[in-house]
Design a protein around this motif. Structure first.
Motif, PDB file in Angstrom:
ATOM      1  N   ALA A  52       0.853  -1.183   0.000  1.00 59.06           N
ATOM      2  CA  ALA A  52       0.000   0.000   0.000  1.00 59.06           C
ATOM      3  C   ALA A  52       0.888   1.232   0.000  1.00 59.06           C
ATOM      4  N   THR A  53       0.472   2.258  -0.708  1.00 59.27           N
ATOM      5  CA  THR A  53       1.222   3.507  -0.736  1.00 59.27           C
ATOM      6  C   THR A  53       0.223   4.636  -0.924  1.00 59.27           C
ATOM      7  N   ASN A  54       0.201   5.560   0.011  1.00 58.76           N
ATOM      8  CA  ASN A  54      -0.903   6.505   0.115  1.00 58.76           C
ATOM      9  C   ASN A  54      -0.606   7.846  -0.542  1.00 58.76           C
ATOM     10  N   ILE A  55      -1.640   8.493  -1.015  1.00 52.87           N
ATOM     11  CA  ILE A  55      -1.535   9.874  -1.473  1.00 52.87           C
ATOM     12  C   ILE A  55      -1.684  10.778  -0.260  1.00 52.87           C
ATOM     13  N   CYS A  56      -0.731  11.680  -0.087  1.00 52.16           N
ATOM     14  CA  CYS A  56      -0.665  12.540   1.092  1.00 52.16           C
ATOM     15  C   CYS A  56      -0.877  13.996   0.694  1.00 52.16           C
ATOM     16  N   GLY A  57      -1.401  14.771   1.632  1.00 49.00           N
ATOM     17  CA  GLY A  57      -1.525  16.201   1.382  1.00 49.00           C
ATOM     18  C   GLY A  57      -0.188  16.860   1.098  1.00 49.00           C
ATOM     19  N   SER A  58       0.888  16.328   1.666  1.00 49.58           N
ATOM     20  CA  SER A  58       2.212  16.873   1.380  1.00 49.58           C
ATOM     21  C   SER A  58       2.603  16.626  -0.074  1.00 49.58           C
ATOM     22  N   ASP A  59       2.229  15.458  -0.616  1.00 50.10           N
ATOM     23  CA  ASP A  59       2.419  15.221  -2.052  1.00 50.10           C
ATOM     24  C   ASP A  59       1.626  16.246  -2.857  1.00 50.10           C
ATOM     25  N   GLN A  60       0.415  16.534  -2.392  1.00 56.63           N
ATOM     26  CA  GLN A  60      -0.464  17.438  -3.125  1.00 56.63           C
ATOM     27  C   GLN A  60       0.128  18.835  -3.214  1.00 56.63           C
ATOM     28  N   HIS A  61       0.840  19.280  -2.178  1.00 55.77           N
ATOM     29  CA  HIS A  61       1.512  20.580  -2.257  1.00 55.77           C
ATOM     30  C   HIS A  61       2.449  20.627  -3.463  1.00 55.77           C
ATOM     31  N   MET A  62       3.211  19.546  -3.660  1.00 62.86           N
ATOM     32  CA  MET A  62       4.120  19.499  -4.807  1.00 62.86           C
ATOM     33  C   MET A  62       3.348  19.479  -6.114  1.00 62.86           C
ATOM     34  N   VAL A  63       2.303  18.662  -6.170  1.00 62.02           N
ATOM     35  CA  VAL A  63       1.555  18.509  -7.415  1.00 62.02           C
ATOM     36  C   VAL A  63       0.859  19.815  -7.793  1.00 62.02           C
ATOM     37  N   ARG A  64       0.502  20.616  -6.818  1.00 60.81           N
ATOM     38  CA  ARG A  64      -0.089  21.929  -7.119  1.00 60.81           C
ATOM     39  C   ARG A  64       0.938  22.933  -7.624  1.00 60.81           C
ATOM     40  N   GLY A  65       2.212  22.559  -7.610  1.00 62.17           N
ATOM     41  CA  GLY A  65       3.256  23.484  -8.034  1.00 62.17           C
ATOM     42  C   GLY A  65       3.676  24.444  -6.942  1.00 62.17           C
ATOM     43  N   ARG A  66       3.425  24.064  -5.686  1.00 62.13           N
ATOM     44  CA  ARG A  66       3.725  24.964  -4.573  1.00 62.13           C
ATOM     45  C   ARG A  66       5.082  24.692  -3.935  1.00 62.13           C
ATOM     46  N   THR A  67       5.921  23.928  -4.613  1.00 62.77           N
ATOM     47  CA  THR A  67       7.290  23.707  -4.154  1.00 62.77           C
ATOM     48  C   THR A  67       8.204  23.784  -5.375  1.00 62.77           C
ATOM     49  N   THR A  68       9.473  23.553  -5.155  1.00 62.43           N
ATOM     50  CA  THR A  68      10.450  23.557  -6.244  1.00 62.43           C
ATOM     51  C   THR A  68      10.717  22.150  -6.783  1.00 62.43           C
ATOM     52  N   ALA A  69       9.762  21.247  -6.610  1.00 65.07           N
ATOM     53  CA  ALA A  69       9.929  19.864  -7.087  1.00 65.07           C
ATOM     54  C   ALA A  69      10.170  19.843  -8.593  1.00 65.07           C
ATOM     55  N   PRO A  70      11.141  19.038  -9.068  1.00 61.49           N
ATOM     56  CA  PRO A  70      11.414  18.941 -10.500  1.00 61.49           C
ATOM     57  C   PRO A  70      10.461  17.965 -11.188  1.00 61.49           C
ATOM     58  N   SER A  71      10.294  18.137 -12.471  1.00 60.40           N
ATOM     59  CA  SER A  71       9.492  17.210 -13.258  1.00 60.40           C
ATOM     60  C   SER A  71      10.091  15.808 -13.190  1.00 60.40           C
ATOM     61  N   ASP A  72       9.222  14.811 -13.187  1.00 64.63           N
ATOM     62  CA  ASP A  72       9.578  13.391 -13.144  1.00 64.63           C
ATOM     63  C   ASP A  72      10.025  12.907 -11.772  1.00 64.63           C
ATOM     64  N   LEU A  73       9.888  13.755 -10.741  1.00 71.21           N
ATOM     65  CA  LEU A  73      10.138  13.283  -9.384  1.00 71.21           C
ATOM     66  C   LEU A  73       9.119  12.199  -9.046  1.00 71.21           C
ATOM     67  N   VAL A  74       9.599  11.016  -8.651  1.00 72.26           N
ATOM     68  CA  VAL A  74       8.706   9.930  -8.243  1.00 72.26           C
ATOM     69  C   VAL A  74       8.188  10.240  -6.840  1.00 72.26           C
ATOM     70  N   LEU A  75       6.869  10.219  -6.701  1.00 72.77           N
ATOM     71  CA  LEU A  75       6.202  10.650  -5.480  1.00 72.77           C
ATOM     72  C   LEU A  75       6.030   9.504  -4.487  1.00 72.77           C
ATOM     73  N   GLY A  76       5.664   9.862  -3.260  1.00 74.45           N
ATOM     74  CA  GLY A  76       5.196   8.859  -2.317  1.00 74.45           C
ATOM     75  C   GLY A  76       6.106   8.578  -1.151  1.00 74.45           C
ATOM     76  N   HIS A  77       5.621   8.869   0.060  1.00 75.05           N
ATOM     77  CA  HIS A  77       6.405   8.606   1.267  1.00 75.05           C
ATOM     78  C   HIS A  77       5.623   7.800   2.301  1.00 75.05           C
ATOM     79  N   GLU A  78       4.394   7.393   1.976  1.00 73.54           N
ATOM     80  CA  GLU A  78       3.591   6.590   2.909  1.00 73.54           C
ATOM     81  C   GLU A  78       3.530   5.159   2.378  1.00 73.54           C
ATOM     82  N   ILE A  79       4.407   4.302   2.893  1.00 70.32           N
ATOM     83  CA  ILE A  79       4.681   3.013   2.264  1.00 70.32           C
ATOM     84  C   ILE A  79       4.486   1.867   3.248  1.00 70.32           C
TER      85      ILE A  79
END
Length: 405
Positions: A52-79
């Protein structure tokens, strides 16, 4: 070994399922990988087949473009996963173990780890203390929204479930141990929640609901959850919380209507830097939640702040917000002798105890956060619905383990 499919950030508002390399016991170059970590050997690591690997609100911050995350960054920290390979330096974790992975990556060797401050490990991120899988500026450890993932320092980081069959019966609950349950619990503990406490939780997203669940588990007499989303407030009510609808104005008056006094003993911020003001159609005002908490928490109380704040926000409302500088009424906090606790939750401080509470039916966190399993291919839909305010905690099911959940 075969290939590996993963969810990657492509740009603001866009995620895709892409093909990436199967993990090896060496950190390779790639999007977001710190140059100083490229080539880092991981003989102490384990490779997991993701359960199981969850979608987190912290991931959503990146996906909204609200951080300096680069394109193609593999997401997910809830494993949560099953061990399929171990490195030569692994002694106690074995192939076949079913495990929870703290979102903090920690070495277990540094001063902070030895003091149980695993959210600020000194050895895994060359830029600053603290690291996490699949997150911007966290050292570049590949994210876990994938079929397979590498976990370093496996003996230290992995929480083994004692009985695999029992664990699979409660797997959606146990999947919350990697982040949001310990994070919500940390927010409640650091806010000083105890038997009889009155508690205000700002935010009815998954972390806020986990914090509310934790406050009840700790013996709070009244837990009040605030949000602007009616569906999320209904979810909070479903397990015994009082609610405050911030589209109708600020929280103080509504708290007084519930408790008879305009204050609570303990305050928890489960919103973070994308907070909005009060009232229907309120615009972003990132200091609102913290200032509210200082206003409504009783003198001598404490604030637990698991909500995420960043030092770089390209979408910030002004130049100060873009650097994480907010207009806080710190004088209010000082005058009331309030305590503040911020930063990553040190997951290992809490995850074993919370696991035992789940296994012995003391808490049902999956139902409280409305955990919903979807396929890896459905991840873009999950992100889109979560972004629109769905009152669900989306759990990705890359390898079919959750089909019977």
């Amino acid at each position: 070994m075969g290939g590996n499919k993963a969810v990657a950030y492509k740009g603001p508002g866009v995620v895709e399922v892409i093909d990436i390399d199967y993990p090896t016991f060496e950190l390779k170059d790639g999007p977001g990988v710190n140059p100083a970590n490229v080539g880092r050997k991981v003989p102490h690591g384990a490779i997991l087949k993701t359960v199981a690997t969850n979608i987190c609100g912290s991931d959503q911050h990146m996906v909204r473009g609200r951080t300096t995350a680069p394109s193609d960054l593999v997401l997910g920290h809830e494993i949560t996963g099953e061990v399929v390979e171990v490195g030569p330096g692994v002694e106690f974790i074995a192939v076949g173990d079913l495990v929870s992975v703290p979102f903090n990556i920690a070495c277990g060797r540094c001063r902070n780890c030895k003091e149980r401050k695993t959210g600020i490990c000194l050895n895994v991120n060359p830029d600053r203390p603290g690291s996490a899988y699949g997150y911007v500026d966290m050292g570049g450890w590949v994210g876990g929204q994938a079929e397979y993932v590498l976990v370093p320092y496996a003996d230290w980081n992995l929480l083994k479930f004692p009985d695999k069959d029992q664990a699979m019966e409660k797997i959606l609950d146990l999947a919350m141990l990697s982040d949001i349950f310990p994070t919500g619990f940390h927010g409640a503990v650091t806010a000083g929640v105890g038997v009889g406490s009155t508690v205000y939780v700002a935010g009815a997203g998954p972390v806020g609901l986990a914090a509310a669940t934790s406050a009840l588990l700790l013996g709070a007499s009244a837990v009040i959850v605030a949000d602007m989303n009616a569906d999320r407030l209904a979810q909070a009510k479903s397990f015994g919380c009082e609610t405050v609808d911030l589209t109708k104005g600020g929280p103080v008056e509504q708290i007084e209507q519930i408790l008879g006094v305009p204050e609570v003993d303990c305050g928890i911020d489960a919103v973070g830097f994308e907070a909005k003001g009060h009232g229907e159609g309120a615009s972003e005002a990132p200091a609102t939640v913290l200032n509210d908490l200082m206003d409504l928490t009783a003198a001598g109380g404490a604030l637990g702040i698991p909500g995420l704040y960043v030092t770089g926000d390209p979408g910030g409302i002004d130049d100060a917000a873009k650097k994480g500088a907010l207009s806080l009424s710190l004088g209010t906090g000082w005058a009331k002798s309030l305590s503040f606790t911020t930063g990553q939750c040190p997951v290992m401080k809490y995850n074993r105890e919370l696991m035992m509470a789940i296994l012995h039916d003391r808490v049902h966190i999956a139902s409280n956060v409305n955990a919903t399993a979807i396929t890896l291919a459905d991840a873009p839909r999950g992100y889109a619905e979560f972004d629109k305010g769905a009152a669900q905690k989306y759990v990705l099911n890359p390898n079919g383990y959750l089909d019977a959940a």
